[in-house]
Scaffold this motif. Sequence first.
Motif, mmCIF file in Angstrom:
data_model
loop_
_atom_site.group_PDB
_atom_site.id
_atom_site.type_symbol
_atom_site.label_atom_id
_atom_site.label_comp_id
_atom_site.label_asym_id
_atom_site.label_seq_id
_atom_site.Cartn_x
_atom_site.Cartn_y
_atom_site.Cartn_z
ATOM 1 N N VAL A 1 -0.266 -3.464 10.783
ATOM 2 C CA VAL A 1 0.304 -2.059 10.455
ATOM 3 C C VAL A 1 -0.096 -1.702 8.766
ATOM 4 N N LYS A 2 -0.368 -0.607 8.727
ATOM 5 C CA LYS A 2 -0.413 -0.013 7.170
ATOM 6 C C LYS A 2 0.523 1.248 7.188
ATOM 7 N N MET A 3 1.510 0.870 6.077
ATOM 8 C CA MET A 3 2.600 2.067 5.843
ATOM 9 C C MET A 3 2.504 2.592 4.526
ATOM 10 N N LEU A 4 2.668 3.879 4.584
ATOM 11 C CA LEU A 4 2.445 4.618 3.233
ATOM 12 C C LEU A 4 4.179 4.506 2.783
ATOM 13 N N CYS A 5 4.250 3.907 1.717
ATOM 14 C CA CYS A 5 5.769 3.642 1.393
ATOM 15 C C CYS A 5 6.035 4.540 0.170
ATOM 16 N N HIS A 6 5.098 4.588 -0.667
ATOM 17 C CA HIS A 6 5.318 5.236 -2.090
ATOM 18 C C HIS A 6 4.449 6.172 -2.523
ATOM 19 N N LYS A 7 4.518 6.974 -3.514
ATOM 20 C CA LYS A 7 3.804 8.018 -3.963
ATOM 21 C C LYS A 7 2.707 7.318 -5.145
ATOM 22 N N GLY A 8 3.478 6.295 -5.484
ATOM 23 C CA GLY A 8 2.743 5.532 -6.648
ATOM 24 C C GLY A 8 2.439 4.193 -5.994
ATOM 25 N N GLY A 9 2.115 3.601 -6.890
ATOM 26 C CA GLY A 9 1.848 1.863 -6.110
ATOM 27 C C GLY A 9 3.025 1.246 -5.924
ATOM 28 N N VAL A 10 2.845 0.217 -5.204
ATOM 29 C CA VAL A 10 3.770 -0.570 -4.789
ATOM 30 C C VAL A 10 3.937 -1.865 -5.849
ATOM 31 N N ARG A 11 5.295 -2.016 -6.348
ATOM 32 C CA ARG A 11 5.300 -2.948 -7.195
ATOM 33 C C ARG A 11 5.914 -4.268 -6.884
ATOM 34 N N SER A 12 6.826 -4.130 -5.889
ATOM 35 C CA SER A 12 7.416 -5.369 -5.396
ATOM 36 C C SER A 12 7.859 -5.101 -3.805
ATOM 37 N N GLY B 1 0.099 2.742 -2.796
ATOM 38 C CA GLY B 1 1.357 3.140 -2.293
ATOM 39 C C GLY B 1 1.754 2.573 -0.967
ATOM 40 N N THR B 2 0.747 2.070 -0.405
ATOM 41 C CA THR B 2 0.675 1.399 1.125
ATOM 42 C C THR B 2 1.252 -0.133 0.870
ATOM 43 N N VAL B 3 1.878 -0.467 2.143
ATOM 44 C CA VAL B 3 1.990 -1.783 2.256
ATOM 45 C C VAL B 3 1.325 -2.256 3.652
ATOM 46 N N THR B 4 0.689 -3.213 3.674
ATOM 47 C CA THR B 4 -0.001 -3.629 4.749
ATOM 48 C C THR B 4 0.584 -4.799 5.393
ATOM 49 N N LEU B 5 0.545 -5.045 6.770
ATOM 50 C CA LEU B 5 1.067 -6.134 7.551
ATOM 51 C C LEU B 5 -0.210 -7.025 7.829
ATOM 52 N N TRP B 6 -0.108 -8.445 7.649
ATOM 53 C CA TRP B 6 -1.251 -9.229 8.126
ATOM 54 C C TRP B 6 -0.844 -10.404 8.754
ATOM 55 N N SER B 7 -1.743 -10.805 9.852
ATOM 56 C CA SER B 7 -1.400 -12.027 10.671
ATOM 57 C C SER B 7 -3.003 -12.906 10.339
ATOM 58 N N PRO B 8 -2.863 -13.944 10.357
ATOM 59 C CA PRO B 8 -4.589 -14.694 10.208
ATOM 60 C C PRO B 8 -5.215 -14.432 11.275
ATOM 61 N N ASN B 9 -4.611 -13.752 12.661
ATOM 62 C CA ASN B 9 -5.420 -13.873 13.885
ATOM 63 C C ASN B 9 -6.272 -12.625 13.502
ATOM 64 N N GLN B 10 -5.995 -11.524 12.797
ATOM 65 C CA GLN B 10 -6.713 -10.270 12.930
ATOM 66 C C GLN B 10 -7.295 -9.840 11.558
ATOM 67 N N ARG B 11 -8.399 -9.448 11.462
ATOM 68 C CA ARG B 11 -9.242 -9.001 10.277
ATOM 69 C C ARG B 11 -8.829 -7.884 9.688
ATOM 70 N N ASP C 1 -6.038 10.620 -7.498
ATOM 71 C CA ASP C 1 -5.910 9.985 -6.293
ATOM 72 C C ASP C 1 -4.710 10.581 -5.649
ATOM 73 N N ASP C 2 -4.937 11.361 -4.694
ATOM 74 C CA ASP C 2 -3.874 11.887 -3.857
ATOM 75 C C ASP C 2 -3.521 10.871 -2.861
ATOM 76 N N VAL C 3 -2.541 10.032 -3.001
ATOM 77 C CA VAL C 3 -2.185 9.083 -2.092
ATOM 78 C C VAL C 3 -1.894 9.427 -0.697
ATOM 79 N N ILE C 4 -1.212 10.412 -0.567
ATOM 80 C CA ILE C 4 -0.767 10.995 0.709
ATOM 81 C C ILE C 4 -1.970 11.267 1.475
#
Lengths: 590, 797
Positions: A336-347, A322-332, B631-634
């Motif tokens: 940013v890591k954002m929790l967006c959904h309770k389930g998995g992110v589809r799109s 359920g998270t979305v992560t933001l990446w640049s080629p300069n950092q391993r 898995d409790d995501v939060i």
Amino acid sequence: MAANEDTELKLAHVGKKKIAPKRYWDSTEKRATEDAEEGQKQEEHGEQKKNIKGEMPYLKRKKRKTEAGRKKGISGKMDPFPGPAPVSEDKLKKFKRGEKGKMPQGTRGRLKDSLSGAEVASNLAQNQAARYDLLLPEDAGFLEGDEDEDTCTFLQEDIADAVDITSGAKYFNLTLSQFGPYRVDYTRNGRHLLLGGRRGHVACIDWQSKQLKCEMNVMETVNDVKWLHSEAMYAVAQKKWLYIYDSSGIELHCIRKFNDVLRLQFLPYHFLLATASTTGFLQYLDVSVGKEVAAICTKAGRLDVMALNPQNAIIHLGHPTGTVTLWSPNQREPLVKMLCHKGGVRSIAVDKTGTYMVTSGLDRKLKVFDVRTFQPLKSYFLPAGASCLALSQRGLLCASTGDIVQVYKDVCSTPVKKPYMTHRVRGSVCGAQFCPFEDVLGVGHAEGFTSMLVPGAGEPNFDGLDANPYRSVKQRQEWEVKALLEKVQPELIGLDPGQLGLVDRATWEQRHQDKVQALGFDPLAKAKFTPKFRTKGRSSSGKVQKRKKQVAHEDQRDQIRETVEQLQKETQKKINTDQGQRSALDRFRK
Amino acid sequence: MSLSECNVHLKAASCFCMWVKFSKSLTVAETVEDEDEKESFKADDTVISASEDEGGSDDERKHRKLLDAISSLGGKKRRKLAERSEASAQISEFSVSAEGAGEKITLSDLIGTIEKTSVISKTKKQLKNLKNRHDTLELPLSRQQTEKIQREVAYGKTSKEVSSWQGVVVRNQKAEQLVFPLNQEPSGPKPVEQMVTGWKAQTPLEQEIFNLLHMNKQPLHDPVLTPTEEASLKAMSLEEAKIRRAELQKVRALQSYYEAKAKREKKIKSKKYHKVLNKAKRKEFLKQFEEMRKTDPAAALEQLQKMELGRMQERMSLKHQNSGKWAKSRAIMAKYDNEARKAMQQQLEVNKELTQKLAVPSDSEDEEGPEEEAPALPDFVNEAEPADATNPWMMGKLTVEAPEPGEGSDTEPPAGGFQEQENPEDGAEEEEVTEEEALLRQFEERRKLRQTQNGGQDVVPGEKEGEVAEIVNEGDAVGVVEISDNDDDDEEVEDEVSEFNSLFQKLAEKEQVAVIEEATTNNAGAESCEEPALLEEGLTRLRSLEDMDLLSQDVSIETGEPAVQSSVTAASEETAIPQLKKKKKNMIDCNEVLTKEAKVIKIHIAPTAIEEEEENEEEQKMIIKEAFAGDDVISDFLKDKKKLEAAGKPKVVDLTLPGWGEWGGLGLKPSRKKRRRFCVKADPPPPRRDQNLPSVIISEKRNSSIAMHQVSQLPFPFESPEQFESCIRTPIGNTWNTQRTVQKLTAPKVITQMGAIIEPITKEDFMKGKTLATTRKQPDIIDFLPRWFKPEMEMNK
């Protein structure tokens, strides 16, 4: 008449103003012409008086003032609109580049010159750009239904019938039921279309003329297809490796370093091809030199959701947590890591200006985030969830649920209740993309490809030097060279694309400290105020102290003054707004 | 006979004598000579002979000259005899005397004879002065010094010359673009206006014609008046000029009168005069203020604010306190001197007056005059009510000095009733008092009227407001006491005042509490109908800290429900989290993340693929729930975040050494005190960027890759990064700008014409502009203007 009066007046105010040099031979001729004009003017004045009748004297005064200020041309007529045409504030705001720098009070010398010079230059640039905005003639339109009509009930066939033939021809279906759900990609100028069927079918088409450039079957699973910088080359993520073909279908490269790639994104200004693989690797390939720039192990499992922020070239990855992560080629690690959904992110989809991010998840929610502040803006519940998202250049959102394609308008700014358009395609949707500079949405599904009309989707004005839909081969070649010369280095990718315009504070401070240590004093420190010596007892210690007190805490005082002024303004505003609705009980309020 | 003539004569005489002597000696000394020269010798002899007979005539001298001329005609140069300067020693014919050889010749030796002559007294005087002066001529300066001086002068000259270039250099340095060679005609078409206005007679014919025209100053067509005459006629008529002059004269005279008056008034040192003046001004001001309040409330408010500001300044400064130099001296004097005491009191009163809080005029004042006057403090101050028998406080205070205040109030009630400001100098200014009396009488009348109106309400016993009013009155009465009593018990009175003040404060507090209680218990039955409003107003005005505490409790009880409600509503929104978070600090509740309410969107077409599943929607939900049961995501996310936060915190370095200062060994821990002492705590890290975003983790790592491309050293004129950043914030490339802007922004600093010879800049190049400017400003018309007009024009230049 007027001239004479003027001269008399001037003479009356002794020594105030100079009389403009006159040629003596003018006087007689002028007299004659003036007499003629006088008659006319008197008539005019009479008319004016009739019109105005002393009701609005300021009008007359104003007019006279402007008349006096205006220059007469060679023909003797006045310019009714003197000076350059004014530019509207909105347009100026559109082309504003950063905040105006403050010039502190005691600035002088070279520093003042350079600061004010830069200010003038930026103003000039802003004004000119705003003025030239006039040259963008095209305007976007939208579908509008009658009063009891919903735009989402319109059928594609009806729209295609209603519009002109060329636009109507942009609605078409390709029935390709054999090779399974299709991934879609348009070139940056919206001229060419790339189709990649799951079961190996790859085709590139000049879709407006419906000319097939090449078609082939790679005899392997195709996960994703992507055009590179131009329509000459494209990348195909196949079952094992990443392949690059040219427009005639010849395999140019097989890149073994990039294995099990699931999703592809191309960064056009950096010439980087970003790939996300089943092994959890995010890799960057510089296609101009063929070098792998970065390979980042995201440690997040299979990466099948990927989006590109076109503004700052940051890659967004969606994860099953359920998270979305933001990446640049300069950092391993993720920026940013954002929790967006309770389930998995589809799109995920990110808009052109880099302001909004739209995500859909397994919890059947559609969410809009502000990517600059990472705060959620809107949240919608779709009964069936959205499997595939795409944002158009003008901010239309395409969300597909199963075999239904829905298009939403203004999802990000205003809460919507129903879609702007809907369309049912034959199979379940696998990939969708809006065609740049066209009101067209390409949908790849299990049964082939559908190009549907979405009025108001594309940007009506294109930049001929950047992405020109009508460019010739020669132009394309030239553009390619220029683009390569202007290639942005991958090191410059970061959350803030304006980072390059900032001074490296840490180093600067370090250097400054070193300098202070070496010199023994701070060269940038403000000189301590030492009062001038004055004679006749005016430099007694008391007086000196007084003078020192006058300038003490100048900066603090400035700050306080500013805040006080602001407060006063606010209170004034409040008073102004409140005065309208003051009740009798308000007097007891403090 | 002038001095110079006399001098000449003297010189001639002495020279002549000397010469004679020399020649004599020479004749002796030089006998061996050429024959040619013998003639000259002869001549010399003749000269001698001529000189020997006294009073040699002119003829002889002429003759000698003639001879000389003739001898010189011979073409041969006559050899001059070498002169001997040391002859003086050998002047004596008979013996060689060395007498006086080493002595100096003094001036008196030479002019000793002059004293005898009586005519030239002026010269004598001068000579005497000369004699008395002992300074000698200075030595010529040494070579080095002269050279130094020369160098200095030369430097001055050159620097002056060079500094005339300074402007040009600076201008060129600052110039955005320099075009070489200099003084080129700008290419391209010129605007028509410029062409027309800048037209000059160029061809010889044109020039000749214009010269003629200029020379004659003749109008071309019908020569009635010459342009000069016409212009002068046009310039001004005589009457107008006279009128104007008269006007100006009058204005000037008035101005000078006014100035003189102001000066005179300013010089007046009389304190009394100034007091009177100030008072008049104040009255005027008050009147104006009243008017303004009616006509222009905004301006009045501003004025009021100004007054408030003045009050603040007075409160801040120690200007009218008793801490100044003068005040201290007065304080010392005050024991013995009545005047000093008075002066001090006056000053303190000024302070009091200035620091008095202003009564803000509210809108409702006009409507409900009598009711409003009860709570407004200043009005009560004005009311000098006689001591109230029913008021115990009043009684208690006033019994100490019962007779005096009574007298004071009897004799001059207005003085007490009116502002204290005027009172102290009552004795001094009786005329003013008489002036005031009329006013004050009015005042009293009004007061009585008011009393009769208020009567019923005010007299009600146990009423708080009444008490307040009385207390205030009492304060005023004390003021009366203080003022009227000039004699000896000032200190006493002051003590009383302070005591009274404290009492008053206590009472006020007590009363407030009571009022609050009343307000909270809210028993409206006891009060009259307008009472609550008054009480409320008192509440807002006199609220103290303690009261606030008391109040807040009540308020919280009252607002308890809405607060709960709001918290309930807030819980549904993510934005409200930070408030609650503050209490729990680092604990984020799982329920508060991702709680944004979702809007349900209805679609008229349902997807076919899911349509079948929709029948057993419940079932599907169950399936999903089961799938994500593990898995409790939060909570995972929050755990992650906490871990990162913990990692970002600096660690405490423990430097304790076991065994130092105490027993160490197995199982013995160093004491807590010691550990605390030797633990080095690092500064807390800067707040994380995501501290207010519960569902976001922002990496705090610095992006070092871009630092390579960033500017790390500021170029010259810039002092701070902000300045530089603001300078480079506008891109100059053609991707972001219009073509013209790009051209302008990237224009080269120096443009040279291909193949042209670039001469070094000469003085004419930059002086030309100046001279041109000056010449251009001399228009032809100046010839036509009347003479009196010209100097002004030159001045204007």
